[in-house]
Design a protein around this motif. Structure first.
Motif, PDB file in Angstrom:
ATOM      1  N   ASN A  69       2.759  -2.577  -1.348  1.00  0.00           N
ATOM      2  CA  ASN A  69       3.253  -1.587  -2.315  1.00  0.00           C
ATOM      3  C   ASN A  69       3.884  -2.267  -3.527  1.00  0.00           C
ATOM      4  O   ASN A  69       3.670  -1.858  -4.669  1.00  0.00           O
ATOM      5  N   THR A  70       4.652  -3.315  -3.283  1.00  0.00           N
ATOM      6  CA  THR A  70       5.295  -4.033  -4.390  1.00  0.00           C
ATOM      7  C   THR A  70       4.237  -4.668  -5.287  1.00  0.00           C
ATOM      8  O   THR A  70       4.317  -4.617  -6.520  1.00  0.00           O
ATOM      9  N   ALA A  73      -0.091   1.973   4.244  1.00  0.00           N
ATOM     10  CA  ALA A  73      -1.182   1.014   4.012  1.00  0.00           C
ATOM     11  C   ALA A  73      -2.475   1.441   4.703  1.00  0.00           C
ATOM     12  O   ALA A  73      -2.446   2.130   5.720  1.00  0.00           O
ATOM     13  N   ASP A 113      -5.616  -2.902   2.606  1.00  0.00           N
ATOM     14  CA  ASP A 113      -4.245  -3.315   2.285  1.00  0.00           C
ATOM     15  C   ASP A 113      -3.792  -4.388   3.278  1.00  0.00           C
ATOM     16  O   ASP A 113      -3.287  -5.432   2.894  1.00  0.00           O
TER      17      ASP A 113
END
Ligand SMILES: Cc1cc2nc3c(=O)[nH]c(=O)nc-3n(C[C@H](O)[C@H](O)[C@H](O)COP(=O)(O)OP(=O)(O)OC[C@H]3O[C@@H](n4cnc5c(N)ncnc54)[C@H](O)[C@@H]3O)c2cc1C
Length: 508
Positions: free
Chosen positions: A495-496, A29, A7
């Protein structure tokens, strides 16, 4: 090519990077930290520091929350003062000649205390900085200069605690891994190209936090951006900060920002090694007791106001002034009246020191200072001092010279009582001021002030914070504040992006 997709990749292994890694993990993450140094030299400049943190506080009750072991006896004998948000903001403005980016300054000030508490939750312990930021004067300690606490074990203790926390939370750390460029994934970042043992490798990630320091260890960039002569300065800290993160971001479209010709530099042991050595006796080069000395150059002349302000507010600009002297050296001269205030590092092996019972003998022993020039300087200096003002190292005592071309504004004791000691200093560079432009979410900005997708930054490579000078112990604080924000922002970005992809998959 490394098959694994992360991530967040954090480039760097110092306080800013580790704060970012801890905060990105907190945001859910998966995180990889890339540290250019081998494991035994890890931790960047952060590991070299005394561990001082400049934060907002309102006296003993606030300090007790950060140092729970503080005894009633300690509290009774100590005046911690207070350091308000207004004081902090004013210092950042005054010391940088009001060039500091006000939005970034605001973020540092308003997040300072909370971030110290957050670091405590990660396992970092703090202690009051008796001895460095407060002297025992008539049985009482009074803290000066806005800095009360430092990380237990100094910078090394700080970094160890942060690494322990990161490893416990599943952060992967790769040592001996030098990041060289950012990979693209469409318009966004796609990871980092690294070199390990001479071999290139691409590591993929959704977001990248750059926290790999300034360019102080790059002689060529120093001469290019700081100016002629700077290639000769000694690097106080790590040899690995050569501006890679700045270059990677600029190549990716980032905007350059801040004072590229400026840096933090101090008067430092003249014959120190070219670089600091984190597993050696690296603190031996400190020469921070100059407010109680007079500093003379090769002509025997004083050339700066040793007592202009508390040490924290002058030391970071005095290295440059030493560099500008003939031969780029100077001597700090003390007499017996202040010998007890000289910091321990002056006693360590490797100090260029002479000691003599008389000033004439001292002048002879220094060897490369004009004999008559020096004796004249001391005579004029002694004659110019306000004798009716008491000397007090805990306050700006106003014991100053009068009528000299170069004033000494505070702590101007006579230099008259032997034995005399003199220490030779050159210029030691700490870190550079120029770097990248970020916004308050630690996103790296392009020339139109638009965020580069997925690229975040924190620490010494952020420009716009310091100009001409620096208020001591802001570096770790700013690194932790923006590191924490960068990690949080990177995790939120991941996350978005993941949410959007999931939405598209459903829609598709
Ligand atoms: C002797 C000394 C004393 C100091 N004392 C204090 C103090 O008491 N309080 C204070 O606030 N500040 C102090 N400072 C300043 C402070 O060190 C810095 O402001 C702060 O540590 C910067 O943190 P950082 O994480 O940005 O950089 P660093 O801690 O320098 O970390 C940068 C990291 O990036 C790594 N790196 C570099 N290039 C690459 C690459 N290409 N790929 C991967 N990794 C890379 C480096 O190996 C290093 O781990 C001091 C500095 C020195 C040198």
């Amino acid at each position: 090519m490394s098959g694994k997709q992360y991530d967040v990749i954090v480039v760097g292994g110092g306080n800013a990077a580790l704060s970012a890694a801890l905060s990105a993990v907190e945001g859910g993450a998966s995180v990889l930290v890339l540290e250019r140094a081998p494991e035994h030299k890890r931790g960047g400049n952060s590991a070299f520091t005394g561990g001082g943190f400049r934060m907002v506080h309102h006296g003993a009750a606030d300090i007790k929350k950060i140092v729970p072991d503080l005894s009633d006896e300690d509290i009774a004998k100590t005046d911690f003062g207070e350091y308000t948000a207004e004081n902090y903001f004013d210092d950042l403005g005054r010391i940088t000649q009001y060039h500091i980016d006000p939005e970034l300054a605001d973020i540092i000030v308003n997040n300072s205390t909370d971030t110290v508490h957050w670091l405590m939750q990660q396992g970092v312990k703090f202690v009051p900085n008796y001895g460095r930021q407060a002297f025992n004067h008539n049985g009482r300690f009074k803290f000066f200069g806005g800095v009360v606490i430092y990380a237990n074990g100094g910078g090394a203790g700080l970094v160890e605690a942060e690494i322990r926390a990161a490893e416990k939370r599943g952060v992967e750390i790769r040592y001996g891994t030098r990041a060289v460029s950012l990979l693209r994934n469409g318009a966004a970042v796609g990871g980092v190209r690294v070199i390990v043992d001479g071999i290139e490798e691409d590591i993929h990630a959704t977001a990248v936090v750059l926290a790999c320091g300034g360019f102080e260890a790059n002689r060529e960039w120093r001469a290019r951006y700081l100016g002629p002569g700077w290639e000769m300065a000694k690097v106080r800290g790590t040899r690995y900060n050569t501006g890679d993160g700045i270059k990677m971001a600029l190549d990716f479209g980032a905007q350059s920002y801040g004072q590229w010709s400026g840096c933090h530099s101090v008067s430092w042991e003249r014959y120190a090694n070219d670089f600091g050595d984190v597993d050696g006796q690296h603190s031996a080069g400190y020469r921070h007791s100059y407010p109680y000395s007079i500093m003379v150059n090769a002509e025997g002349k004083r050339f700066l106001d040793e007592g202009a302000d508390f040490r924290n507010y002058t030391y970071a600009k005095y290295g440059r002034i030493v560099l500008q002297q003939p031969g780029s050296y100077a001597w700090q001269v003390f007499d017996a009246q202040v010998a007890h205030l000289i910091r321990d590092e002056y006693k360590m092996r490797g100090a260029t020191k002479v000691k003599a019972d008389t000033l004439e003998e001292l002048a002879d022993k220094m060897g490369d200072v004009d004999y008559h020039g020096f004796l004249n300087t001391v005579r004029e200096y002694n004659d110019s001092i306000k004798k009716d003002v008491d000397f007090d190292p805990n306050i700006k005592d106003g014991k100053s010279t009068v009528g000299l071309a170069v004033t000494k504004s505070n702590w101007a004791n006579t230099i008259e009582k032997g034995p005399f000691e003199a220490y030779s200093v050159g210029c030691g560079i700490t870190f550079t001021f120029g770097g990248l432009k970020i916004n308050t979410e630690a996103q790296v900005l392009d020339i139109e002030d638009q965020p580069l997708s997925g690229v975040f930054a924190a620490g010494e490579l952020v420009g716009g914070l310091y100009y001409f000078n620096y208020p001591g112990s802001t570096g770790l604080m700013a690194g932790a504040v923006f590191g924490r924000i960068a990690g949080r922002s990177a995790a939120a970005y991941v996350n978005t992006k993941a949410a959007k992809q999931a939405e598209q998959a459903v829609a598709g």
